[in-house]
Enzyme design. Structure first.
Site, mmCIF file in Angstrom:
data_model
loop_
_atom_site.group_PDB
_atom_site.id
_atom_site.type_symbol
_atom_site.label_atom_id
_atom_site.label_comp_id
_atom_site.label_asym_id
_atom_site.label_seq_id
_atom_site.Cartn_x
_atom_site.Cartn_y
_atom_site.Cartn_z
ATOM 1 N N ARG A 115 14.177 0.763 -2.298
ATOM 2 C CA ARG A 115 13.302 -0.311 -1.887
ATOM 3 C C ARG A 115 13.368 -1.407 -2.927
ATOM 4 N NH1 ARG A 115 6.957 0.528 -0.758
ATOM 5 N NH2 ARG A 115 6.954 0.667 -3.012
ATOM 6 N N ASP A 171 10.194 9.392 -9.384
ATOM 7 C CA ASP A 171 10.040 9.499 -10.840
ATOM 8 C C ASP A 171 9.355 10.809 -11.225
ATOM 9 O OD1 ASP A 171 11.248 7.081 -11.209
ATOM 10 O OD2 ASP A 171 9.401 5.954 -11.579
#
Ligand code: PRP
Length: 207
Positions: free
Chosen positions: A103, A202
């Site tokens: 994104r 993450d």
């Protein structure tokens, strides 16, 4: 939002709560993602087609069943990878077709960077796997790709959805059911789901 299925299973609700916690480390996070994927896959596959198949038991013949569908998992790289192992524990013979999208941080639009689908479809059902349905851009782009490939039955399986993402995916693809563990409040100004769980990629990969 009739195609939205938010799990009410106690194990899903419990595990999702631990997953969200800021105190959950990467290793536990990955394990919880795997377990949640398995539970959500169980719910998302309730309408698979069956054919009758007889089976020989030690005591005689029994009427049994065999799943008829050929299923493809389509994890959206990279965060979707974490959902693959849990689903494969339930569906060990599936094909896995990776789609790479990230994104763009400014536009929030999905950018495609990996797609090795062959010309003809090799499955008749696809489960699109991505933990987060935020703006819905990545999910819509993936379903666009799969429909162009020729797959008719597509489901989205994720962990947390924002209302904005549900709206966008159901508007673009009203035939695609959405299976998630939670529907959260909203997106913030940088496109993160609130309260959500932070950045699923993450937190899985320690980046
Ligand atoms: C995150 C997430 C989805 C996407 C959701 O991926 O895993 O793929 O954003 O957002 P959307 O619904 O607004 O499209 P990200 O782009 O951060 O990449 P990553 O999986 O590599 O971390």
């Amino acid at each position: 939002m009739s195609q939205l299925h938010v799990s009410q299973h106690p194990l899903v609700l419990h595990k999702l709560t631990v997953l969200r916690s800021v105190d959950t480390d990467h290793r536990s996070f990955r394990e919880l993602v795997r377990e949640l994927a398995l539970l959500l896959c169980y719910e998302a596959t309730q309408d698979l087609n069956l054919m009758v198949q007889s089976v020989k038991t030690p005591m005689g013949q029994a009427q049994g069943y065999k799943t008829q569908d050929t299923i493809g998992l389509v994890p959206i790289l990279r965060a979707g990878l974490g959902l693959v192992d849990g689903v494969m524990e339930l569906l060990p013979s599936v094909q896995v077709w990776h789609i790479g999208l990230y994104r763009d941080e400014k536009t929030l639009r999905p950018v495609e960077y990996y797609n090795k689908l062959p010309t003809e479809p090799t499955v008749n059902v696809c489960l699109v796997l991505d933990p987060m349905l935020a703006t819905g851009g990545s999910a819509v782009a993936t379903v666009d790709i799969l429909k162009k490939w020729g797959v008719k039955r597509i489901k989205f399986v994720g962990l947390i959805a924002a209302p904005e993402g549900v709206e966008r995916l159901t508007t673009a693809h009203p035939d695609v059911p959405i299976h998630v563990a939670a529907l959260d409040e909203r997106l913030n100004e940088v496109g993160f789901i609130v309260p959500g769980l932070g950045d699923a990629g993450d937190r899985q990969f320690g980046t």
